[in-house]
Design an enzyme around this catalytic site. Structure first.
Site, short mmCIF file in Angstrom:
data_model
loop_
_atom_site.label_atom_id
_atom_site.label_comp_id
_atom_site.label_asym_id
_atom_site.label_seq_id
_atom_site.Cartn_x
_atom_site.Cartn_y
_atom_site.Cartn_z
N ASP A 199 14.45 -39.44 39.00
CA ASP A 199 15.07 -39.45 40.26
C ASP A 199 16.36 -40.45 40.37
O ASP A 199 15.93 -41.64 39.93
CB ASP A 199 14.30 -39.80 41.61
CG ASP A 199 15.20 -39.32 42.82
OD1 ASP A 199 15.33 -38.00 43.29
OD2 ASP A 199 15.58 -40.29 43.38
N ASN A 207 27.17 -39.93 47.13
CA ASN A 207 27.67 -38.86 47.82
C ASN A 207 28.49 -39.54 48.79
O ASN A 207 29.70 -39.13 49.09
CB ASN A 207 26.72 -38.12 48.10
CG ASN A 207 26.22 -36.85 47.23
OD1 ASN A 207 26.85 -36.56 46.25
ND2 ASN A 207 25.01 -36.41 47.41
N ASP A 216 28.16 -34.24 42.06
CA ASP A 216 28.10 -33.17 41.23
C ASP A 216 28.52 -33.56 39.85
O ASP A 216 27.60 -33.34 38.90
CB ASP A 216 28.77 -32.22 41.61
CG ASP A 216 28.34 -31.37 42.76
OD1 ASP A 216 27.06 -31.65 43.24
OD2 ASP A 216 28.95 -30.30 43.20
N GLU A 242 18.77 -34.44 42.86
CA GLU A 242 19.07 -35.42 42.19
C GLU A 242 17.63 -35.66 41.47
O GLU A 242 17.45 -36.62 40.64
CB GLU A 242 19.56 -37.05 42.60
CG GLU A 242 18.66 -37.51 43.60
CD GLU A 242 18.54 -37.02 45.02
OE1 GLU A 242 18.21 -38.19 45.73
OE2 GLU A 242 19.08 -36.14 45.18
#
Length: 330
Positions: A199, A207, A216, A242
């Site tokens: 992760d 973000n 992204d 993620e």
């Protein structure tokens, strides 16, 4: 006076068994096989577990523009020929995405077939056979003359199958494909190995601070970087958000930890945002043993709990599952 009549012995009713010819020594057999491979129009190649071509016959060398004795990796060969517009035709607007996608699935199945076309106009049917040690034999036959009118349909079918196993954003394997490879590893007759759940750290902050498009971009950069560090037998895929899963067949948790630690060092050193050169990021990982007979849910649960422990311990690290995973009993 007539003497006793002597009858001739009866003729045998069966033919004596023939003695088989003496078998040639192994070295002669191998040389004959090699000579036949060199003479056949079939394209024959052998790749080692790192995906480096260790043997290619004359037909294969000619099709892929390889010098005698040249031992490139599959990716080196494809990159060189694509740049020169020769060899296999790769019809894509994004070559790097195609490489990442092909690499994430290449050599992960014990056997598969597919079709491909060459710049010289030939159409090939290719088979790949992978042994338990990761060596792969490929044999391609020229099928240009057979049912040319159906090629477009078959090629569209192959693209659809490929897309169904590929994560649309990153181009690596998706949840369906990576789960199937994990289940193959843990089948009763499978090799066993290790399962790693990964992760990205503080991804929500990325973000929020830089925007979802940058998020992204980070995911794509991460997937591309990880793919460069994989063995061909490993399978790496995105399973959501993620979160990624790494399947490491025939690999104990200690060896898996060393492999993933090298990947973590690679990511720490990466600079994925050219417009923010100081930006760095890391990941956390949990690793669990995946023994034959265990279920994917069991092993994933152990690895996921180890990942959670790594997060609690400060992130940017790897934790191993505390308890071994026992085979599932019905």
């Amino acid at each position: 006076m007539v003497g006793p009549i002597v009858m001739p012995p009866p003729k045998p009713t069966h033919t004596p068994p023939m003695v088989p010819p003496e078998a040639p020594p192994p070295s002669e057999t191998i040389e004959r096989i090699r000579a036949l491979y060199e003479a056949t129009p079939l394209l024959v190649a052998l790749y080692d577990p790192s995906d480096r071509m260790r043997y290619a016959n004359a037909a294969c060398r000619a099709a892929h523009y390889l010098a005698p004795g040249e031992e490139l990796t599959w990716e080196e060969m494809v990159r060189r020929n694509h740049a020169a517009r020769r060899g296999v035709i790769i019809a894509t607007a994004d070559f790097e995405a195609w490489i990442a996608s092909a690499r994430s699935r290449r050599g992960k199945l014990a056997y598969r077939t597919f079709e491909t076309d060459l710049y010289d106009g030939r159409w090939l049917l290719v088979t790949e056979t992978v042994d338990a040690g990761g060596w792969m034999l490929t044999i391609a036959v020229d099928v240009t003359a057979f049912r040319t009118e159906d090629r477009a349909i078959r090629q569209a079918r192959d693209r659809a199958i490929s897309a169904s196993f590929t994560d649309e954003l990153t181009g690596v394997a998706n949840r369906r494909f990576v789960t199937a490879r994990a289940e193959d590893m843990m089948a009763p007759a499978g090799p066993g190995g290790s399962l790693c759940v990964i992760d990205l750290d503080n991804f929500k902050y990325i973000n929020d601070a830089y925007g979802h498009q940058t998020g992204d971009d980070i995911l794509c950069a991460f997937a591309a970087a990880m793919a460069t560090a994989l063995r061909r037998s490993d399978c790496f895929g995105r399973v959501g958000g993620e979160e990624f899963v790494l399947v490491l067949p025939a690999t104990g948790v200690a060896e898996a930890a060393e492999i993933v630690e090298g990947m973590l060092a690679l990511i720490r050193a990466s600079r994925p945002l050219p417009h923010v050169p100081a930006f760095t990021y890391t990941f956390s990982a949990g690793i669990a043993p995946a023994r034959p007979g265990a279920t994917y849910a069991e092993v994933y649960g152990h690895a996921d709990r180890a990942l959670y422990a790594a997060k609690l311990a400060g992130r940017d690290r790897i934790h191993l599952a505390e308890e071994g995973v026992r085979p599932h009993k019905e």
